[in-house]
Design a protein around this motif. Structure first.
Motif, PDB file in Angstrom:
ATOM      1  N   GLY A 317      68.139  58.004  43.397  1.00  0.00           N
ATOM      2  CA  GLY A 317      69.136  56.963  43.240  1.00  0.00           C
ATOM      3  C   GLY A 317      69.411  56.687  41.776  1.00  0.00           C
ATOM      4  N   LEU A 318      70.670  56.759  41.371  1.00  0.00           N
ATOM      5  CA  LEU A 318      71.056  56.503  39.982  1.00  0.00           C
ATOM      6  C   LEU A 318      71.739  55.158  39.810  1.00  0.00           C
ATOM      7  CD1 LEU A 318      72.531  59.954  38.848  1.00  0.00           C
ATOM      8  CD2 LEU A 318      70.167  59.146  38.715  1.00  0.00           C
ATOM      9  N   ALA A 319      71.894  54.407  40.897  1.00  0.00           N
ATOM     10  CA  ALA A 319      72.621  53.132  40.854  1.00  0.00           C
ATOM     11  C   ALA A 319      74.059  53.336  40.378  1.00  0.00           C
ATOM     12  CB  ALA A 319      71.893  52.115  39.973  1.00  0.00           C
ATOM     13  N   VAL A 320      74.700  54.350  40.946  1.00  0.00           N
ATOM     14  CA  VAL A 320      76.090  54.640  40.599  1.00  0.00           C
ATOM     15  C   VAL A 320      77.015  53.654  41.316  1.00  0.00           C
ATOM     16  CG1 VAL A 320      77.943  56.357  40.803  1.00  0.00           C
ATOM     17  CG2 VAL A 320      75.620  57.079  40.196  1.00  0.00           C
ATOM     18  N   PRO A 321      77.970  53.053  40.613  1.00  0.00           N
ATOM     19  CA  PRO A 321      78.912  52.143  41.281  1.00  0.00           C
ATOM     20  C   PRO A 321      79.640  52.847  42.419  1.00  0.00           C
ATOM     21  CG  PRO A 321      79.141  52.011  38.895  1.00  0.00           C
ATOM     22  CD  PRO A 321      78.232  53.171  39.173  1.00  0.00           C
ATOM     23  N   GLN A 322      79.875  52.130  43.503  1.00  0.00           N
ATOM     24  CA  GLN A 322      80.567  52.686  44.656  1.00  0.00           C
ATOM     25  C   GLN A 322      82.073  52.443  44.525  1.00  0.00           C
ATOM     26  OE1 GLN A 322      78.692  54.092  47.669  1.00  0.00           O
ATOM     27  NE2 GLN A 322      77.356  54.318  45.898  1.00  0.00           N
ATOM     28  N   PHE A 323      82.851  53.401  44.978  1.00  0.00           N
ATOM     29  CA  PHE A 323      84.300  53.250  44.978  1.00  0.00           C
ATOM     30  C   PHE A 323      84.757  52.444  46.195  1.00  0.00           C
ATOM     31  CE2 PHE A 323      85.493  57.306  42.410  1.00  0.00           C
ATOM     32  CZ  PHE A 323      85.333  56.588  41.236  1.00  0.00           C
ATOM     33  N   ARG A 324      85.972  51.944  46.102  1.00  0.00           N
ATOM     34  CA  ARG A 324      86.568  51.258  47.250  1.00  0.00           C
ATOM     35  C   ARG A 324      86.635  52.189  48.460  1.00  0.00           C
ATOM     36  NH1 ARG A 324      89.945  46.740  47.711  1.00  0.00           N
ATOM     37  NH2 ARG A 324      89.901  46.525  45.435  1.00  0.00           N
ATOM     38  N   VAL A 325      86.904  53.460  48.206  1.00  0.00           N
ATOM     39  CA  VAL A 325      86.885  54.460  49.276  1.00  0.00           C
ATOM     40  C   VAL A 325      85.466  55.011  49.385  1.00  0.00           C
ATOM     41  CG1 VAL A 325      87.833  56.641  50.105  1.00  0.00           C
ATOM     42  CG2 VAL A 325      89.284  55.057  48.832  1.00  0.00           C
ATOM     43  N   GLY A 326      84.735  54.610  50.405  1.00  0.00           N
ATOM     44  CA  GLY A 326      83.370  55.065  50.613  1.00  0.00           C
ATOM     45  C   GLY A 326      83.278  55.957  51.835  1.00  0.00           C
ATOM     46  N   LYS A 327      82.267  56.790  51.892  1.00  0.00           N
ATOM     47  CA  LYS A 327      82.146  57.739  53.010  1.00  0.00           C
ATOM     48  C   LYS A 327      81.836  57.016  54.316  1.00  0.00           C
ATOM     49  CE  LYS A 327      79.981  62.059  54.454  1.00  0.00           C
ATOM     50  NZ  LYS A 327      81.282  62.710  54.727  1.00  0.00           N
ATOM     51  N   HIS A 328      81.100  55.909  54.237  1.00  0.00           N
ATOM     52  CA  HIS A 328      80.672  55.239  55.457  1.00  0.00           C
ATOM     53  C   HIS A 328      81.351  53.895  55.690  1.00  0.00           C
ATOM     54  CE1 HIS A 328      77.260  57.984  54.311  1.00  0.00           C
ATOM     55  NE2 HIS A 328      77.718  58.471  55.450  1.00  0.00           N
ATOM     56  N   SER A 329      81.893  53.306  54.660  1.00  0.00           N
ATOM     57  CA  SER A 329      82.746  52.116  54.769  1.00  0.00           C
ATOM     58  C   SER A 329      83.224  51.797  53.358  1.00  0.00           C
ATOM     59  CB  SER A 329      81.990  50.930  55.375  1.00  0.00           C
ATOM     60  OG  SER A 329      80.958  50.493  54.502  1.00  0.00           O
ATOM     61  N   ARG A 330      84.012  50.755  53.220  1.00  0.00           N
ATOM     62  CA  ARG A 330      84.465  50.375  51.883  1.00  0.00           C
ATOM     63  C   ARG A 330      83.256  50.100  50.985  1.00  0.00           C
ATOM     64  NH1 ARG A 330      89.471  47.808  51.001  1.00  0.00           N
ATOM     65  NH2 ARG A 330      88.443  46.000  50.077  1.00  0.00           N
ATOM     66  N   ASN A 356      76.489  75.218  33.595  1.00  0.00           N
ATOM     67  CA  ASN A 356      77.942  75.039  33.420  1.00  0.00           C
ATOM     68  C   ASN A 356      78.368  73.595  33.674  1.00  0.00           C
ATOM     69  OD1 ASN A 356      78.176  77.741  32.799  1.00  0.00           O
ATOM     70  ND2 ASN A 356      79.839  78.126  34.220  1.00  0.00           N
ATOM     71  N   VAL A 357      77.496  72.662  33.340  1.00  0.00           N
ATOM     72  CA  VAL A 357      77.770  71.257  33.648  1.00  0.00           C
ATOM     73  C   VAL A 357      79.040  70.767  32.963  1.00  0.00           C
ATOM     74  CG1 VAL A 357      76.305  70.373  31.769  1.00  0.00           C
ATOM     75  CG2 VAL A 357      76.759  68.941  33.780  1.00  0.00           C
ATOM     76  N   TYR A 358      79.371  71.320  31.803  1.00  0.00           N
ATOM     77  CA  TYR A 358      80.584  70.885  31.108  1.00  0.00           C
ATOM     78  C   TYR A 358      81.855  71.296  31.856  1.00  0.00           C
ATOM     79  CZ  TYR A 358      78.640  68.861  26.874  1.00  0.00           C
ATOM     80  OH  TYR A 358      78.008  68.025  25.986  1.00  0.00           O
ATOM     81  N   GLU A 359      81.727  72.207  32.807  1.00  0.00           N
ATOM     82  CA  GLU A 359      82.898  72.676  33.548  1.00  0.00           C
ATOM     83  C   GLU A 359      83.096  71.936  34.865  1.00  0.00           C
ATOM     84  OE1 GLU A 359      84.568  74.943  31.852  1.00  0.00           O
ATOM     85  OE2 GLU A 359      82.949  75.016  30.373  1.00  0.00           O
ATOM     86  N   THR A 360      82.183  71.035  35.232  1.00  0.00           N
ATOM     87  CA  THR A 360      82.160  70.528  36.602  1.00  0.00           C
ATOM     88  C   THR A 360      82.564  69.062  36.727  1.00  0.00           C
ATOM     89  OG1 THR A 360      79.798  69.982  36.436  1.00  0.00           O
ATOM     90  CG2 THR A 360      80.373  72.176  37.248  1.00  0.00           C
ATOM     91  N   GLY A 361      83.144  68.460  35.696  1.00  0.00           N
ATOM     92  CA  GLY A 361      83.540  67.061  35.769  1.00  0.00           C
ATOM     93  C   GLY A 361      84.744  66.855  36.672  1.00  0.00           C
ATOM     94  N   PRO A 362      84.988  65.581  37.052  1.00  0.00           N
ATOM     95  CA  PRO A 362      84.166  64.384  36.798  1.00  0.00           C
ATOM     96  C   PRO A 362      82.814  64.480  37.504  1.00  0.00           C
ATOM     97  CG  PRO A 362      86.394  63.791  37.480  1.00  0.00           C
ATOM     98  CD  PRO A 362      86.217  65.255  37.777  1.00  0.00           C
ATOM     99  N   TRP A 363      81.880  63.593  37.096  1.00  0.00           N
ATOM    100  CA  TRP A 363      80.496  63.731  37.530  1.00  0.00           C
ATOM    101  C   TRP A 363      80.059  62.575  38.418  1.00  0.00           C
ATOM    102  CZ3 TRP A 363      82.569  64.806  32.815  1.00  0.00           C
ATOM    103  CH2 TRP A 363      82.483  66.133  32.378  1.00  0.00           C
ATOM    104  N   ALA A 364      78.955  62.790  39.139  1.00  0.00           N
ATOM    105  CA  ALA A 364      78.316  61.890  40.113  1.00  0.00           C
ATOM    106  C   ALA A 364      78.908  62.139  41.501  1.00  0.00           C
ATOM    107  CB  ALA A 364      78.441  60.423  39.731  1.00  0.00           C
ATOM    108  N   HIS A 365      78.248  61.632  42.502  1.00  0.00           N
ATOM    109  CA  HIS A 365      78.623  61.933  43.893  1.00  0.00           C
ATOM    110  C   HIS A 365      80.040  61.492  44.219  1.00  0.00           C
ATOM    111  CE1 HIS A 365      77.650  57.664  44.562  1.00  0.00           C
ATOM    112  NE2 HIS A 365      78.405  57.768  45.636  1.00  0.00           N
ATOM    113  N   ASN A 366      80.548  60.502  43.482  1.00  0.00           N
ATOM    114  CA  ASN A 366      81.922  60.045  43.717  1.00  0.00           C
ATOM    115  C   ASN A 366      82.819  60.247  42.500  1.00  0.00           C
ATOM    116  OD1 ASN A 366      80.896  58.097  42.032  1.00  0.00           O
ATOM    117  ND2 ASN A 366      81.024  56.421  43.503  1.00  0.00           N
ATOM    118  N   GLY A 367      82.382  61.098  41.584  1.00  0.00           N
ATOM    119  CA  GLY A 367      83.207  61.426  40.422  1.00  0.00           C
ATOM    120  C   GLY A 367      83.542  60.245  39.549  1.00  0.00           C
ATOM    121  N   SER A 368      82.652  59.254  39.482  1.00  0.00           N
ATOM    122  CA  SER A 368      82.957  58.015  38.768  1.00  0.00           C
ATOM    123  C   SER A 368      82.716  58.095  37.265  1.00  0.00           C
ATOM    124  CB  SER A 368      82.142  56.853  39.348  1.00  0.00           C
ATOM    125  OG  SER A 368      80.757  57.142  39.348  1.00  0.00           O
TER     126      SER A 368
END
Length: 457
Positions: A317-330, A356-368
């Protein structure tokens, strides 16, 4: 002889105690890096010999052909693009209802948004990789068995774990499958891939139904395929599986062909870091070497980003902020917890590889995260990122506490890094970049052999 754990402690202590003058002396730096390489038992990545044969050729056609999607408007290549780091360059993938690639898909507002960032495919055929997808829902079991959302109903005959993982996007309604005609228009329907009523909410039964009907579509609808000169899949499957009648193909043959192609199409050459481990002291700059010391020492990056693929393929867990569009709910993506049914694993996600991490952005599970520097800073202290997210969208504040409580304890061990040290760490990460082994001429079909909208310009 000094034990490995004692040697490792010495390396980290030495790295923390180095003065600026010592850092400036590259001989000191090389000595320390040699100790780190020995303590961590680091081995250079060595790409394997590749062979592009009939199975790979079949897999290439399937990868670029939208015949695998319900409405025949999406292919694997819609979201996995070689010149975009084998991803799509978007924060969140765009599935059913969109055409084209990358930003072209993002501009089509009636398409389905996939609430996760597209993971890259680099070196995914490696045997060391034992978990796929952000939540690891396809993984190797303790006895080497293939574990997936199908449980014991998973068809037999898959060559490897990558082959298993490659067929599951086909059955995701928003990604490739589509929905029933009661819910959406023709361009977003799963059509004849779901032929039993009442399966929309029965994942396993629907998946098995789709697997069966995909093979029927391929074996009976050759003319509707975009294969070059209408040679059709009968020839391609016959070349790849000469002992098997065309009408007997199963989803495992499709998965095995996709795996064979993905394995070599996205296999990387060795990087500067690999050459340095092999003994070439000139392969890295002084800044990259100091960054490597931080990576394996004070930064504690190697606690999770370890091995030749720079990932433990475990869940944190990285404590990444969740987007309004979530996989399981808002605002909610429960991550690993949905795959394991363990609430304590909410908001944990698989460690991504850093090659090749510099080629794979945006980053984190939700690209935040839009820069690697920002996500490094978030690893050290997530409070600022969470505060900024809550300021931009106050409703996120309702979830900040529970997201922060999911942060992995291991992150508390990261040493505070100065701006200079972060720049050195970023410089080291550039040394993990390398090119593909397979040429574009082989990896990408001709425009006449696949959907023209998916061919890279």
């Amino acid at each position: 002889m000094m034990k490995a754990s004692s040697a490792l402690f010495f390396c980290i202590f030495f790295a923390l105690s180095l003065t600026n003058e010592a850092y400036a002396d590259l001989e000191y730096v090389d000595v320390l890096l040699h100790k780190i390489i020995k303590a961590y038992q680091l081995e250079p990545y060595q790409p394997k010999a590749i062979h592009f044969g009939p199975k790979e050729r079949l897999g290439r056609t399937l990868f670029f052909d939208s015949i695998l999607s319900g409405p025949q408007g999406v292919a694997c290549a819609s979201c996995h693009i070689r010149n975009l780091g084998s991803g799509d360059g978007l924060a969140l993938a765009i599935g059913i209802g969109a055409t084209g690639v990358s930003k072209e898909r993002e501009s089509q507002h009636d398409a389905f948004v996939i609430p996760r960032n597209t993971l890259p495919l680099f070196n995914r055929g490696s045997k060391e990789i034992d978990a796929f997808f952000w939540d690891g829902r396809v993984q190797l079991g303790p006895n080497g068995s293939y574990e997936s959302p199908l449980g014991k109903s998973l068809p037999s005959g898959f060559d490897n774990l990558l082959a298993v993982a490659s067929v599951f996007p086909i059955v995701e309604p928003d990604e490739m499958l589509g929905h029933s005609r009661r819910k959406v228009g023709l361009s977003k329907q799963h059509r004849e891939l779901v032929t039993v009523d009442g399966l929309d909410n029965n994942y396993q039964a629907r998946t098995l139904n789709v697997f069966e009907n995909i093979t029927k579509r391929i074996t009976s609808d050759v003319v509707n395929s975009s294969v070059e000169n209408n040679i059709g899949y009968k020839t391609l499957f016959g070349d790849a599986y000469p002992e098997m009648p065309f009408e007997d193909i199963t989803i495992t043959h499709i998965g095995n062909a996709l795996s064979a192609y993905i394995n070599i199409a996205f296999m990387l050459n060795e990087s500067s870091w690999d050459r340095y481990i092999r003994g070439d002291k000139t392969a890295l700059s002084g800044m990259q070497k100091r960054g490597a010391i931080l990576f394996y020492g004070k930064g504690r990056c190697a606690a999770c980003h370890r091995g030749q693929h720079f990932s433990d393929f475990r869940f944190h867990g990285l404590a990444v902020p969740q987007f309004r569009v979530g996989k399981h709910s808002r605002y909610q993506d429960y991550g690993r917890a949905i795959a394991t049914d363990k609430p304590e694993q909410r908001y944990t996600f698989r460690t991504p590889s850093l090659r090749n991490v510099y080629e794979t952005g945006p980053w984190a599970h939700n690209g935040s995260f839009t820069s690697i520097k920002k996500i490094i800073q978030h690893h050290i202290n997530p409070i600022l990122t969470l505060y900024q997210a809550e300021t931009a969208d106050p409703e996120q504040g309702r979830y900040t506490g529970r997201i922060l409580s999911s942060r992995s304890d291991i992150l508390a061990e990261i040493g505070l890094l100065s701006d200079r040290e972060i720049e050195e760490l970023l410089s080291f990460l550039t040394s993990l970049s390398s090119s593909y082994i397979l040429s574009d001429d082989l990896a990408i079909p001709s425009a006449s052999a696949s959907d023209n909208s998916l061919i890279e310009k």
